[in-house]
Design an enzyme around this catalytic site. Sequence first.
Site, mmCIF file in Angstrom:
data_model
loop_
_atom_site.group_PDB
_atom_site.id
_atom_site.type_symbol
_atom_site.label_atom_id
_atom_site.label_comp_id
_atom_site.label_asym_id
_atom_site.label_seq_id
_atom_site.Cartn_x
_atom_site.Cartn_y
_atom_site.Cartn_z
ATOM 1 N N SER A 280 48.777 -103.191 143.549
ATOM 2 C CA SER A 280 48.675 -104.094 144.682
ATOM 3 C C SER A 280 47.277 -104.681 144.703
ATOM 4 O O SER A 280 46.310 -104.022 144.318
ATOM 5 C CB SER A 280 48.943 -103.313 145.968
ATOM 6 O OG SER A 280 48.325 -103.954 147.061
ATOM 7 N N GLU A 293 62.638 -104.148 140.302
ATOM 8 C CA GLU A 293 62.964 -105.007 141.455
ATOM 9 C C GLU A 293 63.329 -106.417 140.986
ATOM 10 O O GLU A 293 64.277 -107.041 141.471
ATOM 11 C CB GLU A 293 61.776 -105.089 142.415
ATOM 12 C CG GLU A 293 61.437 -103.756 143.065
ATOM 13 C CD GLU A 293 60.030 -103.778 143.651
ATOM 14 O OE1 GLU A 293 59.736 -104.678 144.455
ATOM 15 O OE2 GLU A 293 59.221 -102.904 143.287
#
Length: 471
Positions: A280, A293
Site C-alpha cells: 500500500s 483480486e
Amino acid sequence: MADAKKPWGGRFEKSPSAFLEQYGASLMVDKRMWAQDIKGSIAHARMLAQQSVITEADADSIETGLSEIYREIRDGKFEFRIVDEDIHMAIERTLIERIGTAGGRLHTARSRNDQVALDTRMYAMDQAVALAHAVTSMRTTILHLAEEFHGQVMPGYTHLQKAQPVLFSHHLLAYFWMLSRDATRFRHAQESADVMPLGSAALAGTTFDIDRDSVSDRLGFSQVSQNSMDSVSDRDFLLDLTYACTVTMVHLSRLCEELILWSTEEFGFVTMDDTYATGSSIMPQKKNPDFAELTRGKTGRVVGDLVGLLTVLKGLPLAYNKDMQEDKEGVFDAIDTTLDALMAMDGMLASMHINAERMIEGAQGGFMAATDVADYLVNTGMPFRDAHEVVGRLVLECERSGRTLQELTAAEFAAVDPAFDDDVLEAVDIYAVVARRTSAGGTGNEAVLDQIMAARDVLAADAAWVEANLE
Ligand code: ARG
C-alpha cells in the site's frame, strides 16, 4: 485518403468520409489474423490453378507475393492503413499493387464473407489449443501441489462455516477437475471451429468449378461446411470458445476468492509470494493479493464478452450482415484475458507458501468431528436421528465450557450417553476423521491417492491432445 480507390469502386461515384471510413474499419482488430488470411489465400490460389480457373504461373506469382507480405508483417515491416478497412483488403490491395493482374485474380470464386469465416475459424482453432495448453499447465501445477501436500489436513466448509475436515490435496483437486472440464470445452471449441467454409462465396456458392475438399486438405481442416448460407453467417464456434473462456474465468474467480480469504490474517492458510502481492502507498504493513483480486474482476469482462456476442448474433437474418464484424473484438478480449489469467494463477499457486500449522489449527476447531461421533453412536445400534440429538447436546456443552470435542475425556463422553466407550477418542481424532472417508471420490487419504492416479491419466491424455494439435 478517403478517396483511395475501393475494390467496389466501379459502382460508386463518391467515397465515405474519413470519419465513416474509420467507423466502418475493423483492420486494427482483425489484423491479428494476418497469418491465417495469407495461408487461406495461398490455399485458395493453388486450388484455383489446380482446377484451371487461373494459370499455374498466376498462382505462383500470387504465392510469391503473399509470402513476401507474410514475412513483412511477421517482421513488423508492413504498414497497416485504415483506408483498407480490414486485413483481407489490406493484404489483397498490397498484393495487387506489387504483382499486378495475377493479384487481381486471387479473389475469383471468393467473397470476404467466406474469407473472414475461414480466417476466424483458423484463428479460433489455434487459440482453443493454446487455451487448452494453458489450462493443462495449471492443472499440472495443481496436481503437483496435491501430491506434495498429501496428508495435510484443513477445514472443509459449507456456507463458509466449518463443516468437516478434508485433505488440502482434496480441496485443490476440486479445481483440477473444474479445469479438466474446461480443457474438454476448449477441445470441443477447437472441433466446432474445424469446418472449412471457403467456397461459400458471398452466400450462395460460386459458378466456378472449385474443389473445396482440396482447400480443406491444404489447410488441415477435417471437414467442409454443408450450406453456404449457414457457413457465412455461423459464429457458433466463437460462442463455444467464448463460453469456454467464461466458465474457465468463473472457475479461476472462485479460486481467487479462496486465496484472498486464505491469505487474510483471520484464515492465514497461505501466504502469497512477494512477487504475487503488492503493498500500500500509505499503510506500510500491507501485503495485498492484488493479482487474485484482479483476476476475479476480469471475470466480469469475459462474461460481458459472451453476452456481447450473443446479443450481436440474436435476430440476424441470413446470411452475412456487417453486424458480424463486431464479433471479433470481444472474442479476442476473452481469449487474451483468459490466457493471461491462467498464466497469472498458475504462477501464483506454484509460488505461494502453505501454512500447515494454521490449517491443522483450523481443522481442530468448529466441532468438525461431530458427524463422526454421531456415526460412532449409530455403529453401537442407535438410530441416526437420536445420535444427532445426543451429539448436538455434547457440542452445546462444549461450547458453554469453551472446549473442543478433542479435549473431552472418555468419561465425559460416557456421562452424556452410556453408549460411548473409550474408543470414542479415536472417533474424534481429526486425522482419523479424514482417513475414514474411504468412499470413492471422498477425502480419505487412500481415496485421494486413487484420485491423484485418475488425475494423472486424464492430464496425460489432454497433454497428448495439446501436443498433437499445437502449431
Ligand atoms: N471485415 C468484415 C468482417 O469482419 C469482413 C467481411 C466483410 N464483408 C462485407 N460484405 N462487408 O466481418
